[in-house]
Write a protein that holds these residues in place. Structure first.
Motif, PDB file in Angstrom:
ATOM      1  N   SER A   4       0.764  -1.285  -0.036  1.00 29.31           N
ATOM      2  CA  SER A   4       0.060  -0.190  -0.018  1.00 29.31           C
ATOM      3  C   SER A   4       0.966   1.251   0.068  1.00 29.31           C
ATOM      4  O   SER A   4       1.321   1.639   1.222  1.00 29.31           O
TER       5      SER A   4
ATOM      6  N   THR B  80       0.306   4.406  -0.828  1.00 29.00           N
ATOM      7  CA  THR B  80      -0.269   5.606   0.072  1.00 29.00           C
ATOM      8  C   THR B  80      -0.101   5.589   1.594  1.00 29.00           C
ATOM      9  O   THR B  80       0.190   6.577   2.289  1.00 29.00           O
ATOM     10  N   ALA B  81      -0.771   4.278   2.032  1.00 25.56           N
ATOM     11  CA  ALA B  81      -0.494   4.238   3.539  1.00 25.56           C
ATOM     12  C   ALA B  81       0.958   4.361   4.093  1.00 25.56           C
ATOM     13  O   ALA B  81       1.116   4.946   5.045  1.00 25.56           O
TER      14      ALA B  81
ATOM     15  N   ARG C 114       3.289   6.081   2.719  1.00 20.96           N
ATOM     16  CA  ARG C 114       3.783   7.303   2.681  1.00 20.96           C
ATOM     17  C   ARG C 114       3.198   8.303   3.840  1.00 20.96           C
ATOM     18  O   ARG C 114       3.906   8.771   4.626  1.00 20.96           O
ATOM     19  N   LEU C 115       1.903   8.037   4.187  1.00 23.06           N
ATOM     20  CA  LEU C 115       1.594   8.574   5.510  1.00 23.06           C
ATOM     21  C   LEU C 115       1.952   7.890   6.891  1.00 23.06           C
ATOM     22  O   LEU C 115       1.752   8.540   7.650  1.00 23.06           O
ATOM     23  N   ALA C 116       2.524   6.766   6.796  1.00 21.08           N
ATOM     24  CA  ALA C 116       3.275   6.294   7.626  1.00 21.08           C
ATOM     25  C   ALA C 116       4.762   6.837   8.031  1.00 21.08           C
ATOM     26  O   ALA C 116       5.416   6.406   9.045  1.00 21.08           O
ATOM     27  N   GLY C 117       5.103   7.459   6.842  1.00 19.65           N
ATOM     28  CA  GLY C 117       6.426   8.275   7.142  1.00 19.65           C
ATOM     29  C   GLY C 117       7.626   7.528   6.412  1.00 19.65           C
ATOM     30  O   GLY C 117       8.608   7.634   6.535  1.00 19.65           O
TER      31      GLY C 117
ATOM     32  N   ARG D 185      -4.334  17.703   6.658  1.00 19.59           N
ATOM     33  CA  ARG D 185      -3.144  17.079   5.686  1.00 19.59           C
ATOM     34  C   ARG D 185      -2.016  18.153   5.656  1.00 19.59           C
ATOM     35  O   ARG D 185      -0.767  17.831   5.675  1.00 19.59           O
TER      36      ARG D 185
ATOM     37  N   PHE E 200       0.330  18.087   8.642  1.00 21.43           N
ATOM     38  CA  PHE E 200       1.005  16.872   8.453  1.00 21.43           C
ATOM     39  C   PHE E 200       1.896  16.950   7.364  1.00 21.43           C
ATOM     40  O   PHE E 200       2.876  15.788   7.300  1.00 21.43           O
TER      41      PHE E 200
ATOM     42  N   ALA F 227       1.113  16.192   4.564  1.00 21.73           N
ATOM     43  CA  ALA F 227       0.914  15.095   3.218  1.00 21.73           C
ATOM     44  C   ALA F 227       0.657  15.715   2.032  1.00 21.73           C
ATOM     45  O   ALA F 227       0.864  15.509   1.002  1.00 21.73           O
TER      46      ALA F 227
ATOM     47  N   PRO G 157       5.344  13.680   4.892  1.00 21.86           N
ATOM     48  CA  PRO G 157       4.996  13.217   6.274  1.00 21.86           C
ATOM     49  C   PRO G 157       5.847  12.984   7.175  1.00 21.86           C
ATOM     50  O   PRO G 157       6.020  13.276   8.647  1.00 21.86           O
TER      51      PRO G 157
ATOM     52  N   MET H  68       6.410  13.965  11.024  1.00 18.85           N
ATOM     53  CA  MET H  68       6.726  13.191  12.187  1.00 18.85           C
ATOM     54  C   MET H  68       7.894  13.506  12.926  1.00 18.85           C
ATOM     55  O   MET H  68       7.875  13.162  14.126  1.00 18.85           O
TER      56      MET H  68
ATOM     57  N   PHE I  96      -0.766  11.600  12.109  1.00 16.68           N
ATOM     58  CA  PHE I  96      -1.792  11.943  11.530  1.00 16.68           C
ATOM     59  C   PHE I  96      -2.463  10.593  11.194  1.00 16.68           C
ATOM     60  O   PHE I  96      -1.932   9.722  10.503  1.00 16.68           O
TER      61      PHE I  96
ATOM     62  N   GLY J  85      -4.643   4.135   5.637  1.00 20.17           N
ATOM     63  CA  GLY J  85      -4.112   3.748   6.768  1.00 20.17           C
ATOM     64  C   GLY J  85      -3.380   2.600   7.060  1.00 20.17           C
ATOM     65  O   GLY J  85      -2.092   2.571   6.960  1.00 20.17           O
TER      66      GLY J  85
ATOM     67  N   TRP K 130       0.207   5.300  15.796  1.00 17.36           N
ATOM     68  CA  TRP K 130       0.749   6.586  15.847  1.00 17.36           C
ATOM     69  C   TRP K 130       0.987   6.701  17.424  1.00 17.36           C
ATOM     70  O   TRP K 130       2.022   7.592  17.969  1.00 17.36           O
TER      71      TRP K 130
END
Lengths: 337, 343, 507
Positions: B205, B207-208, B210-213, C305, C308, C310, C330, C334, C340, C349, C417
């Protein structure tokens, strides 16, 4: 405390501020390819004598009619988000079977439908394996490629010349528009295939289902579309197109050979992608694929006109142009976003 | 390795054993391994030796596929690597000097790494679909290799270079040792560090992730560089073994075999979870298949046909849907996602 | 006037490997009624619908439609028989035009050729009936999720179903759109259509449903007339325990701890991004929960966003601890202690393929880099602690996250998180689409975190929830932050905020 209690809200109208730009965006990859095609042609005309002859352009069609047919089938498959690696091998198998049977004295009227049926059946089989057993298209068609190439090697390792009168007639038949300006019957067949394919994609439920599957197969299923049937059908179509491409190639070469059309699957994929069809499916036009085939053909023509280049330069130049096209399309579509 | 992975590899392992056993009926001494002049000889050793280039390429391919990509250019990189090494050694005043050969190897692998960076940048920085991005180098790379060698086969006679592909160390073929060392190092690096799980996250995934860093860009480029370097080593082994650089034959169609090996090993082409052990097993299986057709005395032309049949059997045996249809009760959980087609 | 049921399901049983999803469930639907199917996540609502529409086969039981026994082979057959479904997630094709999405599979044709102009005209008419005026030739993907949802409903309505199934159609609609949907539902009801309605919003159910069937853990609890069951009774039947948690939370007074630091952790000055959110001012301090209120599409998620990294702002400055920073990724956010949790749990997610353990340590591992793996013992310790604290079910760290229910996936995401020990936690719709029990637990957790000194930016479409938790409410309207409302005493009521949203009064 309800969150349903609607606040006094004026009627919401949904603005569509970028209506025109949105509609155009889908055409940008195709237009970019068209522009580059024109540019390449102009460069050819500017640099080489006789490049502007009408026949030079027509020869691009004559020399690539079989690729056009194969790439048309590939377009259907790629629009659903799949891929068909077996096309080159099916083309080869078709030429070998046709040549062998014709040499054994079978009439052309029997051989022609038979080889088309074989290719179609192979496509149907791969489609069925992909759909019913959830084997990835890449792998299923790879197996199909091994199978078809292996079968043709088994039938005959050597090149088999074709002397059948119908075949030679088809090979020599020219549709003339004037002195020295002509196309072969294969071009007519390819044109019919492309027009029929484009009409099917744009104006039939089947065609729209192809796009829907490429967009989101799960949604298509939940919307009640016949996903399985359509998916099997696109591989069947690709199998049929490969067989027809094989017939056209055997007209062109007047021989059957198990090593014909080596790597043609890559040419077909390259043509489809240069034509602006997105490999993940759901976006693109058959007309774009035609442009993609023309780009590949024109590269060959320019290299031939240059004359001093060794064969490996063809590969390098195709690679460079492939790179340039893809990056350019990427930049154009990104800016439009 | 979890029990699930072991389960996935069960059928490929069975097929491998069946293949090897079937050889005995045609060549009774198939399983005999003898020691001649301090070298191990035997058909099993041949299977391993001939599997070495493919195993390396499959190893690199595994990482690329895990990121959700694919690398079609590995065969061309093999050709370039072999061509560069042979040209360099051919130009040495003393082709037998170990230092010169090491330099040639370094040069070939360095160039392979550059090819990997090229692929990785196209995919992760410019954002081109992997199959297309690597198609570019697949087409152009073969042309470059032919350009380098002038379309000729370059023969070299350099004993140190010959060791890579045809030498023996303590009775074991050097190429097998090289592969074992590379695989072991890769497994250690990937599973002991967090590389494995981060790559799996990116592949499963983007996208996920990227958003998890997770910085996918660096990981993706690393995967392509790794694949290219593995292909480079494979190219050296191949060209050392035949003591020449053949730009047409080196690595021809190996990308397909490598992808096949990875899939046989249980790594999905869509990215995410991967199994290095599975890919190596897959490579050995394909090599055993080639050897078996040879021992059984099937005409060489039908090797492809034979391969097709085995691929079909293997893929069907791994297809959850197929297993569900055949053994009704043995449905795996993976066969019941929401989007399942009504049976 | 009791009509005979148009649809009758009796003794339905469906098992998956290791799980009994439905066990002897009965369900009946009469023409001209809105019938709500109620239950927590995992109660079997979705399974019942999939069984009805033929996505799954059944192990036992009977289904009759119009008195005749039926068994559908898939949604297509169900649709042909008059049962249409609008699913929770928008199940349309974003690459196709709006008109095609409404008509695909049943396009107007002449001699097999699709009549595009006819199709566009009819789609435009149909949508106009729902007060939607769209460019029907534009790809669906260029419209917001809410619009896509309305298009999905338009499609289902046009199929002129005898039975219309609405599976959480309202979760991505704002209040006015919900009201419009209800109007459409009432009209269909008058026309004699039987509507099966699923929603997590109890108020919506009470506003529109005539009867309800309650499921729990795959078994039938009962069928009730809406008028005869209070909300409290309903919730009790759904979760089988008193809602003590939820009630206690409502009693809690909202106060910021007195020694809260005055220096904001994050300050935005004129921060904005063209087309996403107009330049805004915002300061978030440790120990406070800042709520974002506004309708769908008002710029809530877009604002979050930006904070963060994003998305990149193209206007203004962002200060962290008083120092200006530029958050390009992001990862940079962090590093400043910002976390986020996205509203799109499954796509942005959790990583469904990976295990609970791997998902929980993912962000911490990412910030350490690949070369410094978290030791296995440390992982086990962290994961075990959060599985216990948050009550993640099943409590097995090695199970793949895609096998968890929505609420548990949300908890995994929060755990991911929390182990990074952020100073600012941005949560976008953490309670959407999850059951009441899990919702209360997550709300309580956020309050505890803020009490412990963490800053929380809380985004939710449910105004009630925002009011209950937040110390400070930022009101958004049409991509502008229009007002900041102080809620430290907890005295602000919903009407006050709604008025601000509706009138757009600049403060």
């Amino acid at each position: 405390m309800t969150d349903v209690k609607a606040p006094p809200q004026p009627e919401v109208t949904v603005a569509t501020p970028h209506k025109r730009r949105r509609a155009d965006r889908r055409h940008i990859p195709v237009l970019a390819t068209l522009a580059l095609l024109v540019l390449m042609y102009s460069l050819g005309v500017a640099n080489y004598d006789n490049f502007s002859d009408t026949q030079v352009l027509l020869n691009v069609f004559v020399d690539n009619a079989f690729l056009l047919v194969v790439a048309a089938g590939m377009t259907f498959v790629i629009l659903t988000g799949g891929i068909d690696l077996s096309v080159g091998a099916v083309v080869a198998l078709t030429t070998v079977v046709a040549a062998t049977l014709l040499n054994d004295g079978w009439p052309a009227a029997v051989v022609l439908p038979l080889v088309l049926l074989i290719g179609t059946t192979l496509g149907l089989g791969m489609g069925a394996v992909i759909h019913y057993f959830k084997v990835e298209p890449f792998i299923a068609t790879l197996a199909g490629m091994f199978l078809a190439r292996g079968l043709s090697l088994l039938i005959n390792r050597n090149s088999i010349p074709i002397t059948d009168p119908f075949w030679t007639a088809m090979a020599q038949e020219r549709i003339r528009f004037g002195p020295g300006i002509f196309i072969s019957t294969s071009v007519v067949i390819a044109a019919v295939v492309v027009l029929a394919g484009a009409a099917v994609l744009a104006y039939t439920r089947f065609g729209r289902t192809v796009y829907a599957i490429g967009g989101n197969a799960d949604s298509a299923l939940l919307m009640g579309l016949p996903v399985g049937r359509t998916r099997i059908a696109v591989y069947t179509i690709s199998g049929f197109c490969s067989a027809l491409g094989g017939v056209l190639l055997s007209f062109y070469m007047l021989s059957g050979y198990s090593l014909h059309a080596q790597g043609m699957e890559l040419d077909a994929i390259a043509a489809v992608v240069i034509g602006g069809v997105i490999l993940t499916g759901g976006s693109g036009y058959l007309f774009g694929t035609v442009l993609g085939v023309l780009v590949l053909g024109l590269i060959q023509t320019i290299i031939t006109f240059q004359g001093t280049l060794s064969s490996w330069w063809t590969k390098i130049v195709i690679g460079i142009l492939l790179f340039a096209f893809i990056v350019l399309q990427r930049l154009v579509t990104r800016r439009a976003r | 390795m979890t029990p699930l992975v072991r389960h996935r590899l069960f059928w490929p392992a069975v097929v491998l054993v069946l293949l090897l056993v079937s050889n005995v009926f045609f060549a009774p001494r198939f399983f005999t391994i003898t020691l001649q002049d301090g070298h191990l000889y035997g058909s099993l050793i041949d299977v391993l030796r001939s599997a070495t280039p493919l195993a390396l390429v499959a190893l690199g391919m595994t990482m690329v596929i895990a990121t959700g990509g694919i690398d079609l250019s590995v065969g061309s990189v093999m050709a370039i690597s072999g061509a560069v090494a042979c040209l360099f050694i051919g130009d040495l005043s003393d082709p037998g000097s170990v230092g010169g050969v090491l330099l040639a190897v370094g040069l070939a692998l360095g160039l392979s790494a550059v090819a990997g960076i090229w692929n990785g940048v196209l995919v992760s920085v410019i954002g081109i679909q992997p199959i297309i991005a690597t198609l570019i180098l697949m087409v152009a790379g073969r042309g470059i290799a032919q350009l380098l060698t002038g379309g000729q086969i370059i023969n070299v006679s350099s004993p140190p270079f010959r060791v890579i592909g045809a030498g023996y160390l303590l009775g074991v073929p050097v190429s097998v040792i090289i592969v074992a060392v590379v695989v072991a190092a890769a497994v250690l690096l990937i599973r002991r560090s967090a590389l494995g799980v981060l790559v799996e996250a990116v592949g499963a995934s983007p996208t996920a992730s990227r958003l998890a860093g997770i910085r996918a860009r660096g990981l993706t480029i690393m995967a392509y560089v790794f694949a290219a370097v593995c292909a480079g080593i494979a190219g050296l082994i191949f060209s050392s073994n035949v003591a020449s650089a053949d730009s047409n034959a080196a690595g021809n169609l190996i990308e397909l075999d490598a992808i096949l090996a990875v899939v046989i090993g249980g790594t999905a082409l869509t990215g995410g979870r991967f199994s290095i052990a599975g890919s190596v097993l897959g490579a050995v299986l394909i090599s055993a298949l080639d050897i078996t057709t040879y021992t059984i005395g099937v005409p060489a032309e039908t090797t492809l046909l034979f391969k097709a049949v085995v691929v079909v059997i293997l893929c069907l045996s791994q297809s959850a849907a197929f297993r569900a249809a055949v053994f009704r009760r043995r449905r795996t959980p993976a066969a019941t996602p929401a989007a399942e087609v009504p049976a | 006037m009791v009509d005979p049921p148009i649809l009758q399901m009796t003794g339905i049983r469906k098992t998956f490997p290791g799980v009994v999803a439905l066990d002897g469930v009965d369900f009946s639907l009469r023409p001209g009624e809105v019938h709500a199917l109620m239950g927590e996540n995992g109660a079997g609502k979705s399974t019942l619908i999939k069984v009805l529409t033929g996505v799954y086969g059944i192990d036992a039981g009977d289904i009759t439609l119009d008195g005749a026994p039926v068994r559908f082979g898939g949604p297509l057959q169900a649709q042909q028989a008059g049962i249409s479904t609008v699913y929770q997630e928008v199940n349309l094709c974003a690459n196709l035009s709006v008109a095609e999405n409404i008509f695909i599979g049943r396009e107007p044709r002449r001699f097999g050729k699709i009549r595009w102009s006819e199709m566009r005209r009819r789609s435009a008419e149909l949508l106009a009936g729902l007060d939607l005026h769209l460019d029907v030739a534009a790809p669906l993907g260029t419209y917001s999720l809410a619009i896509q949802q309305m298009v999905a409903i338009a499609r289902a309505i046009d199929i002129s179903a005898k039975v219309l199934i609405l599976d959480e159609p309202t979760s991505s609609l704002d209040a006015s759109e919900v009201e419009r949907l209800f109007q459409v539902m009432r009209r269909l009801k008058r026309d004699g259509v039987a509507i099966l309605f699923i929603s997590h919003f109890l108020d919506q159910v009470y506003a529109v449903a005539d009867r309800m069937t309650v499921l729990r853990n795959g078994t039938l609890i009962g069928e009730y007339a809406t008028a005869e069951l209070t909300q409290m009774q309903l919730v009790t039947k759904m979760i089988g325990k008193e809602l003590t948690v939820l009630e206690r939370l409502e009693e809690e007074p909202r106060t910021v701890t007195a020694d809260a630091p005055r220096q904001p952790i994050v300050e935005a000055h004129e921060l904005g991004r063209t087309g996403a959110i107009a330049p805004f001012e915002l300061a978030i301090r440790g120990g406070e929960i800042v709520g974002l209120a506004g309708l769908l599409g008002s710029g809530r998620t877009e604002l979050a966003r930006l904070l963060f990294g994003a998305d990149r702002p193209d206007h203004g400055t962002l200060k962290i601890d008083g120092r200006p920073v530029t958050l390009r990724t992001p990862r940079m956010a962090m590093n400043h202690g910002i976390a986020f949790s996205s509203e799109n749990r499954r796509t942005e997610g959790v990583v469904g393929e990976l295990s609970v353990r791997e998902n929980i340590v993912l962000a911490l591992q990412a910030s350490r880099g690949w070369s410094r793996p978290i030791p296995r013992r440390k992982q086990d310790e962290l994961v075990e602690r959060y599985i216990k604290t948050l009550g993640i079910r099943p409590a097995d760290p090695d199970v793949a996250v895609r096998n968890l229910s929505g609420g548990n996936q949300q908890k995994v995401l929060l755990a991911r998180w929390l182990i990074t020990e952020p100073r600012l936690l941005i949560v976008d719709e953490p309670t959407r689409g999850i059951d009441v029990g899990a919702k209360a637990e997550i709300q309580r957790l956020l309050v505890e975190l803020a009490d412990g000194g963490m800053a929380v930016l809380f985004v939710s479409a449910e105004l009630e929830e925002v009011l209950r938790l937040s110390h400070k409410i930022e009101v958004l309207r049409e991509r502008h932050l229009i007002e900041e409302v102080d809620n430290t005493g907890g005295g602000v009521d919903a009407d006050r905020i709604m008025q601000a949203i509706a009138s757009g009064a600049k403060s």
